[in-house]
Design a protein around this motif. Sequence first.
Motif, PDB file in Angstrom:
ATOM      1  N   ASP A 141     -31.806  -5.231  59.259  1.00  0.00           N
ATOM      2  CA  ASP A 141     -32.887  -6.232  59.233  1.00  0.00           C
ATOM      3  C   ASP A 141     -32.706  -7.255  60.343  1.00  0.00           C
ATOM      4  N   LYS A 142     -31.453  -7.696  60.542  1.00  0.00           N
ATOM      5  CA  LYS A 142     -31.186  -8.709  61.581  1.00  0.00           C
ATOM      6  C   LYS A 142     -31.580  -8.175  62.952  1.00  0.00           C
ATOM      7  N   ILE A 143     -31.194  -6.914  63.198  1.00  0.00           N
ATOM      8  CA  ILE A 143     -31.471  -6.335  64.522  1.00  0.00           C
ATOM      9  C   ILE A 143     -32.968  -6.048  64.662  1.00  0.00           C
ATOM     10  N   SER A 144     -33.586  -5.518  63.618  1.00  0.00           N
ATOM     11  CA  SER A 144     -35.009  -5.121  63.695  1.00  0.00           C
ATOM     12  C   SER A 144     -35.914  -6.280  64.077  1.00  0.00           C
ATOM     13  N   LYS A 145     -35.535  -7.495  63.636  1.00  0.00           N
ATOM     14  CA  LYS A 145     -36.385  -8.668  63.928  1.00  0.00           C
ATOM     15  C   LYS A 145     -36.547  -8.870  65.431  1.00  0.00           C
ATOM     16  N   THR A 146     -35.558  -8.423  66.206  1.00  0.00           N
ATOM     17  CA  THR A 146     -35.578  -8.698  67.654  1.00  0.00           C
ATOM     18  C   THR A 146     -36.235  -7.576  68.451  1.00  0.00           C
ATOM     19  N   LEU A 147     -36.620  -6.500  67.797  1.00  0.00           N
ATOM     20  CA  LEU A 147     -36.994  -5.307  68.575  1.00  0.00           C
ATOM     21  C   LEU A 147     -38.421  -5.256  69.107  1.00  0.00           C
ATOM     22  N   LYS A 148     -39.194  -6.277  68.810  1.00  0.00           N
ATOM     23  CA  LYS A 148     -40.588  -6.219  69.311  1.00  0.00           C
ATOM     24  C   LYS A 148     -40.618  -6.380  70.821  1.00  0.00           C
ATOM     25  N   ARG A 149     -39.626  -7.095  71.362  1.00  0.00           N
ATOM     26  CA  ARG A 149     -39.637  -7.329  72.814  1.00  0.00           C
ATOM     27  C   ARG A 149     -38.930  -6.189  73.542  1.00  0.00           C
ATOM     28  N   LYS A 150     -39.599  -5.728  74.592  1.00  0.00           N
ATOM     29  CA  LYS A 150     -39.094  -4.555  75.330  1.00  0.00           C
ATOM     30  C   LYS A 150     -37.729  -4.837  75.937  1.00  0.00           C
ATOM     31  N   ARG A 151     -37.526  -6.058  76.465  1.00  0.00           N
ATOM     32  CA  ARG A 151     -36.257  -6.382  77.119  1.00  0.00           C
ATOM     33  C   ARG A 151     -35.112  -6.324  76.106  1.00  0.00           C
ATOM     34  N   TYR A 152     -35.350  -6.780  74.914  1.00  0.00           N
ATOM     35  CA  TYR A 152     -34.322  -6.792  73.868  1.00  0.00           C
ATOM     36  C   TYR A 152     -33.967  -5.353  73.470  1.00  0.00           C
ATOM     37  N   ARG A 153     -35.003  -4.527  73.395  1.00  0.00           N
ATOM     38  CA  ARG A 153     -34.753  -3.118  73.028  1.00  0.00           C
ATOM     39  C   ARG A 153     -33.898  -2.460  74.097  1.00  0.00           C
ATOM     40  N   LYS A 154     -34.189  -2.803  75.362  1.00  0.00           N
ATOM     41  CA  LYS A 154     -33.434  -2.223  76.480  1.00  0.00           C
ATOM     42  C   LYS A 154     -31.953  -2.588  76.365  1.00  0.00           C
ATOM     43  N   ILE A 155     -31.696  -3.867  76.063  1.00  0.00           N
ATOM     44  CA  ILE A 155     -30.312  -4.338  75.961  1.00  0.00           C
ATOM     45  C   ILE A 155     -29.618  -3.681  74.765  1.00  0.00           C
ATOM     46  N   LEU A 156     -30.351  -3.539  73.675  1.00  0.00           N
ATOM     47  CA  LEU A 156     -29.766  -2.909  72.481  1.00  0.00           C
ATOM     48  C   LEU A 156     -29.387  -1.464  72.769  1.00  0.00           C
ATOM     49  N   ILE A 157     -30.306  -0.736  73.422  1.00  0.00           N
ATOM     50  CA  ILE A 157     -30.028   0.677  73.722  1.00  0.00           C
ATOM     51  C   ILE A 157     -28.850   0.788  74.696  1.00  0.00           C
ATOM     52  N   LYS A 158     -28.770  -0.168  75.648  1.00  0.00           N
ATOM     53  CA  LYS A 158     -27.640  -0.185  76.598  1.00  0.00           C
ATOM     54  C   LYS A 158     -26.324  -0.367  75.831  1.00  0.00           C
ATOM     55  N   THR A 159     -26.354  -1.247  74.836  1.00  0.00           N
ATOM     56  CA  THR A 159     -25.145  -1.492  74.018  1.00  0.00           C
ATOM     57  C   THR A 159     -24.777  -0.235  73.237  1.00  0.00           C
ATOM     58  N   PHE A 160     -25.779   0.440  72.729  1.00  0.00           N
ATOM     59  CA  PHE A 160     -25.536   1.685  72.002  1.00  0.00           C
ATOM     60  C   PHE A 160     -24.890   2.727  72.923  1.00  0.00           C
ATOM     61  N   HIS A 161     -25.429   2.836  74.143  1.00  0.00           N
ATOM     62  CA  HIS A 161     -24.872   3.803  75.103  1.00  0.00           C
ATOM     63  C   HIS A 161     -23.419   3.478  75.412  1.00  0.00           C
ATOM     64  N   LYS A 162     -23.155   2.175  75.576  1.00  0.00           N
ATOM     65  CA  LYS A 162     -21.792   1.724  75.907  1.00  0.00           C
ATOM     66  C   LYS A 162     -20.839   2.125  74.783  1.00  0.00           C
ATOM     67  N   THR A 163     -21.303   1.948  73.566  1.00  0.00           N
ATOM     68  CA  THR A 163     -20.469   2.262  72.406  1.00  0.00           C
ATOM     69  C   THR A 163     -20.214   3.764  72.318  1.00  0.00           C
ATOM     70  N   LYS A 164     -21.265   4.543  72.524  1.00  0.00           N
ATOM     71  CA  LYS A 164     -21.100   6.008  72.464  1.00  0.00           C
ATOM     72  C   LYS A 164     -20.133   6.507  73.517  1.00  0.00           C
ATOM     73  N   GLY A 165     -20.090   5.817  74.653  1.00  0.00           N
ATOM     74  CA  GLY A 165     -19.179   6.223  75.725  1.00  0.00           C
ATOM     75  C   GLY A 165     -17.728   5.926  75.401  1.00  0.00           C
ATOM     76  N   GLN A 166     -17.507   5.026  74.429  1.00  0.00           N
ATOM     77  CA  GLN A 166     -16.144   4.594  74.133  1.00  0.00           C
ATOM     78  C   GLN A 166     -15.560   5.266  72.897  1.00  0.00           C
ATOM     79  N   ILE A 167     -16.403   5.530  71.896  1.00  0.00           N
ATOM     80  CA  ILE A 167     -15.845   6.035  70.629  1.00  0.00           C
ATOM     81  C   ILE A 167     -16.431   7.396  70.270  1.00  0.00           C
ATOM     82  N   ALA A 168     -15.612   8.166  69.553  1.00  0.00           N
ATOM     83  CA  ALA A 168     -16.023   9.501  69.111  1.00  0.00           C
ATOM     84  C   ALA A 168     -15.776   9.612  67.604  1.00  0.00           C
ATOM     85  N   GLY A 169     -16.125  10.773  67.066  1.00  0.00           N
ATOM     86  CA  GLY A 169     -15.838  11.013  65.646  1.00  0.00           C
ATOM     87  C   GLY A 169     -16.893  10.431  64.724  1.00  0.00           C
ATOM     88  N   ASP A 170     -16.453  10.028  63.510  1.00  0.00           N
ATOM     89  CA  ASP A 170     -17.380   9.491  62.494  1.00  0.00           C
ATOM     90  C   ASP A 170     -18.117   8.265  62.990  1.00  0.00           C
TER      91      ASP A 170
END
Lengths: 122, 368
Positions: free
Chosen positions: B86-115
Amino acid sequence: MYKKYKIVIAEDNTLFLTFIKFKLEKEGFELYLAENGKQAIELIEKHNPDLILTDVMMDFISGLEVISYVRNTLKSQTPIIVFSASGQEEIVLKAFHLGANDFIGKPLSPNELVIRIKKLLK
Amino acid sequence: MSILNQLLNFTEDTPIIIAIIWKLVSIFIISILLLIGILKIVRFNMRFNEKNDKKLQIFYEKLLIEYLLIEKENPEKIIEHQKIIDKISKTLKRKRYRKILIKTFHKTKGQIAGDASSNVDELFVKLGLTEYSKRKLRKNNNWVNTAVAIRDLKTFNIKDAEKEVSKFINSKSEEVRQEVFFYFIAVFGFDGLSFLDKLTEPITLWTRIRILESLKKIELQEFPDPKNWLESENEYVVILALELVATYNLFDNLEVLTALLSHKNEKVRLKCIELFKEFYIPNGKEVLINSFYQRTLKEQVCIFKLLEDQATKEDEKFILKNINNSNFEIKVSALKILNSINRSKFLEFKFIFSNQENTKIIQHIEYS
């Protein structure tokens, strides 16, 4: 008496560092965090850890230089695990040649990391 | 005002050219001052945005880590997870925020594996980010956006986007096509290679190399039958299929492979000859010798390289016919082969050849 193992972690990626910190604290380790090689060396000299985790690519002083310093200057046999996003054979070989005990490529599984740490600490 | 008047009147008594020059200089100075002002404003905005982006990134990283570290055994896990969503969803209407969130997700996927990595994928879906990527695909206004959307769907293993992504298999943009290929391989493994059934566009050498590298990361599974791809109308698919045959030892379709030695495309024929050279495929040598004189020079050279490894005494007659071949590579190859299958015959040529070049070749082969 239950011993709390001390680990120094050197990693310049704050997201990864925070994640690993949470995971390892839950496992009962006492952690000292460094964002670059220079800070890592200072922490190693001050706290004499039971294990060192270090990334290879860092600012100022790289992970390979940290390994070299620990083995050649401090003459310490503290177990060292190296991780890197670059899986280049050259870097892996150099890390082992300098005295690292284990190498994990990124992305890495936190559960796997914990198992490898516990194995080395035995 | 009097200073301004003085400045304006300054040029009145001067010759026209000097007046023009002064006016031009004034315009340049005013333009430069304006540009400096604009650049300062732009720089201020950029730094302001950068600071905000950094704060946002830290905010998202903290929430993401909290989400990933909630223990499975925690009875309030679902509630805690929902609070974060819910906290994150509130910020997703703005395209720039979504871009930063997806970038953070990519960064995380590049660092961790498994569950933990699977949990990131799960969160990506729960936040509705899949819909944004699919929307980019439907718009299809720009190859960059399309490629980025497919890359996101690949990184977070979104299986239900298969239908939307497959529309781009034959995209005119090579970058988009590449992302499609890697999406199918990453999400569906070897079964994902079914995109080759529909592909009509070329596959570059670099893309082929990357496809083979991506396939290496897949856990051992049964490899699909490449027969359809070996019989494809698209020669690039055939060439990739031949590489798959070589890499995964898929030799159930010997008839099809032998037929490819007569394919209409020279590159396919050459690739096939290389395969036959590497793997000693039965009957291949005979087919190639029988059709030798109908083939291009490149193929003929390739056939002799094959014969260097696979020639036997039965092939001596054919080899002797080519001892004096006008092509240097074929000539040397023929002599090497003769040396290995019939050394005494080979040594006779020392005396038969009067040409100094040929004699040097024989000497080199004899003593190597």
